[in-house]
Every structure is written in structure tokens, then in C-alpha cells.
Write an enzyme that holds these catalytic residues in place. Structure first.
Site, short mmCIF file in Angstrom:
data_model
loop_
_atom_site.label_atom_id
_atom_site.label_comp_id
_atom_site.label_asym_id
_atom_site.label_seq_id
_atom_site.Cartn_x
_atom_site.Cartn_y
_atom_site.Cartn_z
N HIS A 50 -7.55 -14.44 -25.36
CA HIS A 50 -6.55 -13.47 -24.48
C HIS A 50 -5.47 -13.35 -25.71
O HIS A 50 -5.24 -14.19 -26.44
CB HIS A 50 -5.69 -14.13 -23.51
CG HIS A 50 -6.88 -14.19 -22.11
ND1 HIS A 50 -6.33 -14.37 -20.86
CD2 HIS A 50 -8.08 -14.18 -21.98
CE1 HIS A 50 -7.21 -14.56 -20.18
NE2 HIS A 50 -8.44 -14.23 -20.86
N GLU B 298 -2.43 -13.10 -25.60
CA GLU B 298 -1.15 -14.18 -26.00
C GLU B 298 -1.44 -15.72 -26.71
O GLU B 298 -0.82 -15.75 -27.41
CB GLU B 298 -0.75 -14.63 -24.62
CG GLU B 298 -0.18 -13.50 -23.60
CD GLU B 298 -1.28 -12.95 -22.81
OE1 GLU B 298 -0.84 -12.23 -21.97
OE2 GLU B 298 -2.64 -13.01 -22.85
N CYS C 275 -2.02 -14.84 -17.34
CA CYS C 275 -2.46 -15.76 -16.57
C CYS C 275 -2.29 -17.37 -16.65
O CYS C 275 -1.21 -17.61 -17.56
CB CYS C 275 -4.19 -15.57 -16.78
SG CYS C 275 -4.51 -16.37 -18.37
N CYS D 20 -2.71 -18.58 -19.99
CA CYS D 20 -1.78 -18.18 -21.10
C CYS D 20 -0.29 -18.58 -20.97
O CYS D 20 0.36 -19.15 -21.76
CB CYS D 20 -1.69 -16.49 -21.10
SG CYS D 20 -3.27 -15.95 -21.85
#
Length: 158
Positions: A60, A62, A90, A93
Site C-alpha cells: 500500500h 502508505e 486501512c 497502514c
């Protein structure tokens, strides 16, 4: 520099950098979410979702940005860092933000299906963990929401 010290123009600028990354993800067939990390008014790293490209469920934007910040700054603790992301983080993260000890996360739009900051869970609530991450939401929310909607409509053939 904290978000309190940032002008509205600076907040918009840095979210614009994250949105540029989201557009790159879109062009590459990845879910269009982008992130940018700022420390003392300087861009440290920016990236976009690359889970498909890297065959990595943890890729992801992040997490990728935090990894690059750690490399560039020579530390796994990223005190004072402000992370801009186009979509609410999420659970994975949000946890990474706590462990990295970033100062603030700024996100554009909520993720009603899997957001772990305000939508489905509140993992960054003050006092929940040993480190508090300040949360700012709604910066360029409509732009962040639209790129996601357009991406999934395209995928469904609308």
C-alpha cells in the site's frame, strides 16, 4: 512542521502530490491511492499503491512511503513526519503509522468499507496505543473520492 503550522495552501499542495501519485496508480491499473510524506516542509517520499505490480499485499502507498522515509532518514522512527494519503488508511497502514511514530496523517476521503481510522475502526484514537498519531481528514476529499469512483466504474465497464 506540524499541520497546525501549515497553511491551507500547503495542505492542498501536499495532498496534490498524493493525488498525482494516485493518478499514477490509476494509469498502472492499481487501486488509485497515493501518499506523500513531509518533514519540516520538505517532501521526503511519495508513492502509490503497487500491490499488483509487486505481487505484495503489503505494498500500500502508505507502507511504501514509510519504508522509503526510513531508508532516507536512517531511522525506523519517523518522529515529526506528516503523511498525506488520498484515502483513509486501512488497519495495516494505521498500525504502521503508529509503529513509525509519525506525527500526523492527513487523508482525503473516508473508506467506508475498510477504513481503520474513522469508518470501520478507530485505531488512531488517542490513548489506544503507546504513540498518538494526529488525524486530519477531508483535504481534497472530493478529488480523492472521484478518482476511486472513476477507477472502479472503468473496471466494471461503465
Amino acid at each position: 512542521m506540524t499541520t497546525e503550522a501549515m497553511s491551507e495552501e500547503e495542505l492542498q499542495h501536499w495532498m496534490g502530490v498524493a493525488l498525482d501519485q494516485a493518478a499514477k496508480a490509476y494509469a498502472e491499473g492499481e487501486v488509485p491511492i497515493g501518499a506523500a510524506a513531509v518533514l519540516d516542509g520538505e517532501l521526503i517520499a511519495a508513492d502509490h499503491n503497487r500491490s499488483i505490480q509487486l505481487n505484495d499485499p503489503t505494498a500500500h502507498c502508505e507502507v511504501l512511503v514509510l519504508r522509503e522515509c526510513g531508508r532516507k532518514l536512517g531511522n525506523y522512527r519517523l518522529n515529526g513526519l506528516v503523511l498525506f494519503t488520498t484515502v483513509e488508511p486501512c488497519a495495516m497502514c494505521a498500525g504502521a503509522l503508529v509503529w513509525a511514530r509519525i506525527s500526523t496523517v492527513v487523508f482525503g476521503t473516508r473508506d467506508e468499507k475498510s477504513g481503520a481510522v474513522v469508518s470501520k475502526a478507530s485505531l488512531l484514537d488517542e490513548g489506544l496505543f503507546n504513540h498518538n498519531v494526529k488525524v486530519v481528514e477531508g483535504i481534497q476529499a472530493e478529488e480523492s473520492r472521484l478518482i476511486l469512483r472513476r477507477f472502479f466504474e472503468d473496471r466494471r465497464g461503465r
